[in-house]
Design an enzyme around this catalytic site. Structure first.
Site, PDB file in Angstrom:
ATOM      1  N   ASP A  66      11.510 -15.140   0.199  1.00 50.57           N
ATOM      2  CA  ASP A  66      10.406 -15.838  -0.468  1.00 50.57           C
ATOM      3  C   ASP A  66      10.823 -16.358  -1.843  1.00 50.57           C
ATOM      4  O   ASP A  66      11.921 -16.069  -2.319  1.00 50.57           O
ATOM      5  CB  ASP A  66       9.180 -14.908  -0.577  1.00 50.57           C
ATOM      6  CG  ASP A  66       9.547 -13.492  -1.025  1.00 50.57           C
ATOM      7  OD1 ASP A  66      10.647 -13.299  -1.581  1.00 50.57           O
ATOM      8  OD2 ASP A  66       8.734 -12.578  -0.811  1.00 50.57           O
ATOM      9  N   ASP A 135       0.178  -3.304  -1.487  1.00 49.91           N
ATOM     10  CA  ASP A 135      -0.934  -3.797  -0.664  1.00 49.91           C
ATOM     11  C   ASP A 135      -0.517  -4.014   0.794  1.00 49.91           C
ATOM     12  O   ASP A 135      -1.278  -4.566   1.584  1.00 49.91           O
ATOM     13  CB  ASP A 135      -1.522  -5.091  -1.263  1.00 49.91           C
ATOM     14  CG  ASP A 135      -0.556  -6.272  -1.215  1.00 49.91           C
ATOM     15  OD1 ASP A 135       0.599  -6.102  -0.763  1.00 49.91           O
ATOM     16  OD2 ASP A 135      -0.944  -7.372  -1.642  1.00 49.91           O
ATOM     17  N   HIS A 137       2.080  -5.848   1.885  1.00 50.97           N
ATOM     18  CA  HIS A 137       2.736  -7.109   2.239  1.00 50.97           C
ATOM     19  C   HIS A 137       4.215  -6.891   2.551  1.00 50.97           C
ATOM     20  O   HIS A 137       4.842  -5.977   2.024  1.00 50.97           O
ATOM     21  CB  HIS A 137       2.552  -8.190   1.149  1.00 50.97           C
ATOM     22  CG  HIS A 137       3.283  -7.965  -0.129  1.00 50.97           C
ATOM     23  ND1 HIS A 137       2.760  -8.294  -1.363  1.00 50.97           N
ATOM     24  CD2 HIS A 137       4.500  -7.459  -0.406  1.00 50.97           C
ATOM     25  CE1 HIS A 137       3.629  -8.008  -2.304  1.00 50.97           C
ATOM     26  NE2 HIS A 137       4.689  -7.495  -1.761  1.00 50.97           N
ATOM     27  N   GLU A 142       0.596 -11.679   2.316  1.00 48.86           N
ATOM     28  CA  GLU A 142      -0.455 -10.833   1.771  1.00 48.86           C
ATOM     29  C   GLU A 142      -1.442 -10.452   2.882  1.00 48.86           C
ATOM     30  O   GLU A 142      -1.435 -11.052   3.965  1.00 48.86           O
ATOM     31  CB  GLU A 142      -1.178 -11.587   0.643  1.00 48.86           C
ATOM     32  CG  GLU A 142      -0.279 -11.952  -0.549  1.00 48.86           C
ATOM     33  CD  GLU A 142       0.095 -10.764  -1.427  1.00 48.86           C
ATOM     34  OE1 GLU A 142       0.184  -9.618  -0.932  1.00 48.86           O
ATOM     35  OE2 GLU A 142       0.334 -10.985  -2.635  1.00 48.86           O
TER      36      GLU A 142
HETATM   37  P1  PGA Z   1       9.408  -3.758  -5.059  1.00 49.27           P
HETATM   38  O1  PGA Z   1       8.554  -4.852  -4.294  1.00 49.27           O
HETATM   39  O2  PGA Z   1      10.646  -3.570  -4.253  1.00 49.27           O
HETATM   40  O3  PGA Z   1       9.730  -4.346  -6.412  1.00 49.27           O
HETATM   41  O4  PGA Z   1       8.572  -2.541  -5.117  1.00 49.27           O
HETATM   42  C1  PGA Z   1       8.386  -4.735  -2.902  1.00 49.27           C
HETATM   43  C2  PGA Z   1       7.573  -5.901  -2.397  1.00 49.27           C
HETATM   44  O5  PGA Z   1       6.659  -6.368  -3.101  1.00 49.27           O
HETATM   45  O6  PGA Z   1       7.834  -6.349  -1.274  1.00 49.27           O
END
Ligand code: PGA
Length: 259
Positions: A66, A135, A137, A142
């Site tokens: 992304d 959350d 995702h 999302e």
């Molecule tokens: P993080 O993010 O590895 O910084 O915890 C994970 C994500 O949002 O997919």
């Protein structure tokens, strides 16, 4: 279901996944890796970096999950910059072989289709590294994202913007939109490796691995994939109902099987 491996710490997770990537690249020097950003995959990249020299990664191809929309690619927190700094340069990848979705305004209407075409042309992703948001995702899909979704523009939730505010001067600087591989895109990778560390991820991991399939918990899409490995520390595993079974399974896994 997914294979769940509970490890002592993120460094052990990094070693385990790097060993699997090494096995893949020795078999196929131009393997296609799906690259994740964020804090979670860093131990994997660090463990791979220790192999550089003994392991040639110059032909490996990569696709990031992304990118933010509307953030200058030269901004230090654009995923283009992050992938260059944390993956391409330290691992000696060829920058021409590593793609990140294009979040620029001029091409945004067809950037998703272009990215899908590039992945298809590369023959698909061999091993997709994934983190998971608090959350639920994966990528930036999302809650509410279709399991059939393809690479497209999404609006970030306020929870994600607040989680990612640590990378910016203030939350006001966190972009509101992103372009992300869809759940349908991610599910086409040949092997999914989802990592999570810390108790703040425990709920999302339990829901993704053991909860019902739901677009409201996009990580639960991994249950549809025939080859998913979930690598978690004890804290992230703390809400898994079947944790003892996963430990037992891994302890008795045949040596020849790999991840
Ligand atoms: P993080 O993010 O590895 O910084 O915890 C994970 C994500 O949002 O997919």
């Amino acid at each position: 279901m997914a294979e769940v491996v509970i490890v002592e710490n993120p460094a052990a997770a990094g070693e385990l996944v790097a060993a699997e990537i090494e096995r893949l690249v020795r078999e196929r020097p131009d393997a296609v890796l799906g690259l994740a950003t964020g804090s979670t995959p860093l131990p994997v990249y660090e463990a791979l970096r220790r192999r550089v020299g003994a392991l040639e990664l110059g032909r490996v191809r990569g696709f990031a999950l992304d990118e933010y929309v509307g953030l200058d690619p030269a901004h230090p927190e654009s995923y283009r910059s992050v992938i260059t700094r944390e993956v391409v340069e330290p691992l000696g990848l060829d920058p021409r072989l590593v793609r990140v979705p294009d979040g620029g305004a001029a091409t945004i209407r067809h950037a998703g289709d272009d990215y899908e075409a590039a992945i298809a042309e590369a023959g698909g992703v061999d091993l997709q590294i994934l983190g998971i948001g608090t959350d639920g995702h994966i990528g930036f899909n999302e809650p509410g994202s279709s399991f059939a979704s393809r690479t497209r523009v999404k609006t970030l939730t306020e929870q994600t913007r607040s989680d990612n505010a640590r990378f910016f001067a203030s939350i006001d600087d966190v972009p509101r939109h992103c372009i992300t591989q869809g759940l349908g895109t991610i599910l086409e990778a040949r092997h999914l490796v989802l990592l999570a560390f810390g108790e703040q991820k425990a709920q999302a991991i339990a829901a993704a691995v053991e909860g019902p399939l739901s677009a409201m918990l996009p990580g639960s899409a991994i249950q549809l994939h025939p080859h998913t490995t979930v690598v978690v520390d004890e804290a992230a595993a703390s809400l898994l109902a079947q944790a003892d079974y996963y430990r037992y399974t891994f302890a008795h896994k045949p040596d020849w099987q790999g991840l």
